[in-house]
Design an enzyme around this catalytic site. Structure first.
Site, PDB file in Angstrom:
ATOM      1  N   ASP A  12       0.848  -1.182   0.000  1.00 29.26           N
ATOM      2  CA  ASP A  12       0.000   0.000   0.000  1.00 29.26           C
ATOM      3  C   ASP A  12       0.890   1.239   0.000  1.00 29.26           C
ATOM      4  O   ASP A  12       1.830   1.329   0.799  1.00 29.26           O
ATOM      5  CB  ASP A  12      -0.900  -0.018   1.240  1.00 29.26           C
ATOM      6  CG  ASP A  12      -2.068   0.939   1.096  1.00 29.26           C
ATOM      7  OD1 ASP A  12      -2.447   1.271  -0.044  1.00 29.26           O
ATOM      8  OD2 ASP A  12      -2.610   1.348   2.134  1.00 29.26           O
ATOM      9  N   HIS A  68      -3.557  13.824   1.161  1.00 22.84           N
ATOM     10  CA  HIS A  68      -3.766  12.843   2.242  1.00 22.84           C
ATOM     11  C   HIS A  68      -2.570  12.804   3.188  1.00 22.84           C
ATOM     12  O   HIS A  68      -2.727  12.836   4.412  1.00 22.84           O
ATOM     13  CB  HIS A  68      -4.021  11.458   1.652  1.00 22.84           C
ATOM     14  CG  HIS A  68      -4.043  10.369   2.671  1.00 22.84           C
ATOM     15  ND1 HIS A  68      -5.052  10.225   3.591  1.00 22.84           N
ATOM     16  CD2 HIS A  68      -3.158   9.364   2.935  1.00 22.84           C
ATOM     17  CE1 HIS A  68      -4.805   9.169   4.374  1.00 22.84           C
ATOM     18  NE2 HIS A  68      -3.657   8.643   3.991  1.00 22.84           N
ATOM     19  N   GLU A  91     -10.336   3.909   3.638  1.00 22.15           N
ATOM     20  CA  GLU A  91      -9.432   4.646   2.758  1.00 22.15           C
ATOM     21  C   GLU A  91      -9.826   4.309   1.331  1.00 22.15           C
ATOM     22  O   GLU A  91      -9.785   3.134   0.925  1.00 22.15           O
ATOM     23  CB  GLU A  91      -7.958   4.291   3.029  1.00 22.15           C
ATOM     24  CG  GLU A  91      -7.519   4.698   4.434  1.00 22.15           C
ATOM     25  CD  GLU A  91      -6.005   4.823   4.605  1.00 22.15           C
ATOM     26  OE1 GLU A  91      -5.253   4.104   3.901  1.00 22.15           O
ATOM     27  OE2 GLU A  91      -5.583   5.647   5.436  1.00 22.15           O
ATOM     28  N   GLU A  98      -9.132   4.052  -2.369  1.00 25.67           N
ATOM     29  CA  GLU A  98      -7.891   3.918  -3.136  1.00 25.67           C
ATOM     30  C   GLU A  98      -8.161   3.224  -4.476  1.00 25.67           C
ATOM     31  O   GLU A  98      -9.193   2.595  -4.666  1.00 25.67           O
ATOM     32  CB  GLU A  98      -6.868   3.066  -2.354  1.00 25.67           C
ATOM     33  CG  GLU A  98      -6.677   3.498  -0.909  1.00 25.67           C
ATOM     34  CD  GLU A  98      -5.510   2.823  -0.208  1.00 25.67           C
ATOM     35  OE1 GLU A  98      -4.768   2.065  -0.869  1.00 25.67           O
ATOM     36  OE2 GLU A  98      -5.347   3.059   1.007  1.00 25.67           O
ATOM     37  N   ASP A 124      -9.207   0.335   1.917  1.00 25.58           N
ATOM     38  CA  ASP A 124      -8.216  -0.087   2.907  1.00 25.58           C
ATOM     39  C   ASP A 124      -8.730   0.308   4.296  1.00 25.58           C
ATOM     40  O   ASP A 124      -8.329   1.320   4.867  1.00 25.58           O
ATOM     41  CB  ASP A 124      -6.884   0.611   2.582  1.00 25.58           C
ATOM     42  CG  ASP A 124      -5.809   0.314   3.611  1.00 25.58           C
ATOM     43  OD1 ASP A 124      -5.826  -0.786   4.185  1.00 25.58           O
ATOM     44  OD2 ASP A 124      -4.957   1.190   3.837  1.00 25.58           O
ATOM     45  N   ARG A 161      -8.104   3.643  13.313  1.00 24.78           N
ATOM     46  CA  ARG A 161      -7.168   4.747  13.571  1.00 24.78           C
ATOM     47  C   ARG A 161      -6.614   4.738  14.985  1.00 24.78           C
ATOM     48  O   ARG A 161      -5.479   5.187  15.191  1.00 24.78           O
ATOM     49  CB  ARG A 161      -7.857   6.084  13.312  1.00 24.78           C
ATOM     50  CG  ARG A 161      -8.356   6.269  11.901  1.00 24.78           C
ATOM     51  CD  ARG A 161      -7.226   6.202  10.891  1.00 24.78           C
ATOM     52  NE  ARG A 161      -7.741   6.392   9.533  1.00 24.78           N
ATOM     53  CZ  ARG A 161      -7.009   6.230   8.445  1.00 24.78           C
ATOM     54  NH1 ARG A 161      -5.734   5.858   8.532  1.00 24.78           N
ATOM     55  NH2 ARG A 161      -7.540   6.411   7.268  1.00 24.78           N
ATOM     56  N   GLN A 216      -4.007   1.978  15.033  1.00 16.95           N
ATOM     57  CA  GLN A 216      -2.882   2.428  14.205  1.00 16.95           C
ATOM     58  C   GLN A 216      -2.031   3.492  14.897  1.00 16.95           C
ATOM     59  O   GLN A 216      -0.797   3.411  14.887  1.00 16.95           O
ATOM     60  CB  GLN A 216      -3.440   2.976  12.877  1.00 16.95           C
ATOM     61  CG  GLN A 216      -2.380   3.448  11.893  1.00 16.95           C
ATOM     62  CD  GLN A 216      -2.990   4.129  10.658  1.00 16.95           C
ATOM     63  OE1 GLN A 216      -4.210   4.171  10.487  1.00 16.95           O
ATOM     64  NE2 GLN A 216      -2.136   4.656   9.798  1.00 16.95           N
ATOM     65  N   LYS A 269      -4.550  -2.069  10.171  1.00 15.72           N
ATOM     66  CA  LYS A 269      -4.901  -2.236   8.756  1.00 15.72           C
ATOM     67  C   LYS A 269      -5.154  -3.695   8.376  1.00 15.72           C
ATOM     68  O   LYS A 269      -5.826  -3.954   7.380  1.00 15.72           O
ATOM     69  CB  LYS A 269      -3.726  -1.757   7.881  1.00 15.72           C
ATOM     70  CG  LYS A 269      -3.312  -0.333   8.101  1.00 15.72           C
ATOM     71  CD  LYS A 269      -4.172   0.617   7.315  1.00 15.72           C
ATOM     72  CE  LYS A 269      -3.516   1.987   7.231  1.00 15.72           C
ATOM     73  NZ  LYS A 269      -4.258   2.843   6.291  1.00 15.72           N
ATOM     74  N   THR A 284      -8.982  -5.687   3.815  1.00 14.01           N
ATOM     75  CA  THR A 284      -8.809  -4.759   2.701  1.00 14.01           C
ATOM     76  C   THR A 284      -9.735  -5.257   1.604  1.00 14.01           C
ATOM     77  O   THR A 284      -9.589  -6.391   1.147  1.00 14.01           O
ATOM     78  CB  THR A 284      -7.355  -4.767   2.188  1.00 14.01           C
ATOM     79  OG1 THR A 284      -6.473  -4.517   3.288  1.00 14.01           O
ATOM     80  CG2 THR A 284      -7.151  -3.735   1.102  1.00 14.01           C
ATOM     81  N   GLU A 342      -9.822  12.366   7.793  1.00  8.94           N
ATOM     82  CA  GLU A 342      -9.578  13.674   7.177  1.00  8.94           C
ATOM     83  C   GLU A 342     -10.880  14.462   7.031  1.00  8.94           C
ATOM     84  O   GLU A 342     -10.932  15.650   7.299  1.00  8.94           O
ATOM     85  CB  GLU A 342      -8.975  13.498   5.787  1.00  8.94           C
ATOM     86  CG  GLU A 342      -7.580  12.935   5.765  1.00  8.94           C
ATOM     87  CD  GLU A 342      -7.173  12.592   4.340  1.00  8.94           C
ATOM     88  OE1 GLU A 342      -6.781  13.495   3.599  1.00  8.94           O
ATOM     89  OE2 GLU A 342      -7.284  11.404   3.968  1.00  8.94           O
TER      90      GLU A 342
END
Lengths: 396, 396
Positions: free
Chosen positions: B106, B113, B179, B181, B213, B217, B220, B233, B237, B338
């Protein structure tokens, strides 16, 4: 028929019986067991197709009851008459990567190593991160570049930026290093959402190998923030060809060092999974370090429990490694960046001195552990030789 | 025989022709191509066993000339009469993970970002690390937990430590995130020691998928120093089931944004591999973001060149993803951390507000790109629904 010669002091006596995948000039890779200096073809002697395959995965997936039963059969087999056509001298066979590696995770479980690396990589901060004593820190590595002992290692190219440089440049790594580690192979998988407790370790993990997690320190130092090591590690990870079954490591089981603070409940268990394994690192034939696995802070059972506590799948063929094994003494450090303190304190290697690896250098990491009744068992070697960066450096 | 109905405005017209692996109630998984709202069985229609397999890997390994030839055959096939027994309605089939995933990497290729995350995770430092504009930062993820769209995502448990806490506690993630992607699939492998230049991208990469993904948080933030994301993570996925071939993306190819400083030579190429792909993120059926892939700083060709520049093997089935796609505007951010600025600015989701994901929430990420002659092509959806942490939370 023949009988197997097993010297009394062999590291591969009947208390060990490690599995590997071998081939001969006129036969395909298949599963064998090592006894003394012989390899016994298990497909031929046990007559089970699971051993006629080019990896241990199918056998590893069969589970602990089956592992116990096959070990019993082999113990009986190798003490009696064996079909001579199924026995080969270990130096006449070619050894192959013993497993089809699924996910590869590398931990960071030596307090001495993590502290040393913290000092070297982040001299202005506390060497040990606040999370380190609460969880076994780990990251995913590249499965496709796990290679068997004996595979040459081509010096990797990549971006390097020394502190005095304004911008990175590109070229062969100038700080190529080793990491002496132990690795563990998952046999019995889990489904997505399941977890493995520390006390379920032996129901899932089949055995152990010696690992050399080759590391390009200059590439790693520049790339690793904030998402961790990538190209500094992904070019090659070597493992020993013989997988020592957990069943052979009963006498090696010890407590881990005291864990303070006490880990959260999911990392606790009744079973001891510290392991009293002694490693030896030879650089061009000269012993330069003797890392003690016994001092690893986190046990492999805790590593696996941590890996799966979020419900992540464990797969047959998963390899997880301990991270560099370093003891408190200088001559117990399992990476050259520690042994030479970032290259500032060269070590004597025979008649020469070294900081990091030079082209042509040959590294052998081996390991032994106590067996029953005072015997010792061996893991064999993981060996690799450094080849120059490949052609031509200007485009590499 | 039948003819396929392809509405003029279909995102799955003859300019697209994505590949997937499907099954029906009474047949095993095999390769199909999507045309309009139909799935055409390629094993049955093209009579090639490479399509009778449960993954695309064997076909992806055959290489670009073969991909071009099969695309020509399919284009001809779907415009003529097709055996009705080989055609299924897309909502009557079950879609499977289209590939056996080898290594999963990844990246972190969106400047918006990376800057936003830097501000949120490291408020006292420069948001963008010094290496970020010199190399596409990336890390390895867990291959075994790559799942196909529609797979439910169980809320992961793990260690969490809020700033006010002295020590971590354990429980279900309270900051579960997405996420948005794009992901790229390698078809043609390399050997250890070989590299892939940016201009060789289309010789190795078969196609693209949409990726979610999923990210915890809180887990992480506590675990990720110094070796990067791991359990935050690795629980899941998700990827979309239809693999859009690179050959369908010719009209989407654009320049990347200006790269300053100029990348090192190994990251330069003549070919344009920026991609004008528009993503949409729906939260419980409400569009909350429209991330623009066109603004990604690093191209996928640069990502693959970087991954292999140290000689690391590329394997058939390697998946590499772009990292979260975020544009400069708030409603273009591809992760909720975000979008809600660390949970401090809740967003409106229909009649409710949200910061992070709640149990039962349903996320759909989709993407489209320009096709030839003003047409548009679709990637379809990657969907996932959050299930509560599993039994019981007290032990999880």
């Amino acid at each position: 028929m023949t009988t197997l010669d097993i010297p009394d002091d062999s590291l591969f006596g009947i208390d060990n019986l490690p599995y590997g995948v071998f081939s001969t000039a006129d036969s395909a890779p298949r599963v064998g067991v090592r006894v003394g200096d012989s390899v016994v073809d298990l497909a031929a002697t046990l007559g089970d197709d699971v051993f006629a395959q080019p990896t241990l995965n199918a056998f590893m997936a069969q589970g602990r009851d089956r592992w116990v039963e096959v070990r019993r059969q082999i113990t009986e087999l190798v003490q009696g008459d064996v079909d001579a056509a199924a026995v080969f001298a270990v130096d006449e066979v070619t050894m192959h990567l013993p497993v089809d590696v699924a996910d590869y995770v590398d931990f960071y479980a030596s307090e001495n190593h993590a502290t040393n690396l913290g000092r070297l990589f982040r001299p202005d901060s506390e060497p040990l991160m606040p999370n380190w004593k609460h969880l076994p820190v780990g990251y995913h590595g590249r499965s496709s570049t796990v290679v068997v002992s004996g595979t040459d290692v081509i010096r990797p190219c990549g971006q390097r930026k020394a502190p005095a440089q304004d911008a990175p440049d590109f070229g062969p790594s100038l700080r190529l290093d080793i990491e002496a580690e132990m690795g563990f192979l998952v046999g019995v998988p889990t489904k997505l959402g399941e977890t493995i407790t520390p006390d379920q370790f032996a129901d899932h993990v089949f055995g152990a190998v010696v690992v050399n997690d080759w590391s390009a320190r200059d590439i790693q130092a520049w790339e690793y923030v904030p998402l961790g090591p990538f190209l500094g590690k992904s070019f090659a990870t070597s493992i020993s060809p013989w997988v020592v079954p957990l069943l052979a490591l009963e006498a090696a089981r010890i407590d881990t060092p005291t864990q303070d603070p006490e880990p959260l409940p999911y990392l606790r268990g009744e079973e001891k999974w510290g392991l009293d394994i002694d490693l030896t690192v030879e650089w061009n034939g000269h012993v330069v370090s003797r890392p003690p696995y016994a001092q690893m802070y986190w046990s492999p059972a805790q590593m696996l429990a941590h890996t799966t506590v979020n419900g992540a799948t464990a797969s047959t063929g998963d390899l997880f490694a301990s991270g560099t094994i370093s003891g408190p003494e200088k001559n117990q450090r399992g990476a050259f960046i520690e042994l030479t303190w970032g290259g500032k304190e060269p070590v004597q290697v025979g008649d020469e001195t070294r900081t990091f690896l030079e082209d042509g250098d040959d590294i052998v990491i081996s390991a032994t552990a106590p067996g029953p009744n005072g015997s010792r068992i061996g893991f064999g070697d993981v060996r690799g030789r450094i080849l120059p960066a490949t052609p031509p450096v200007s485009t590499c």
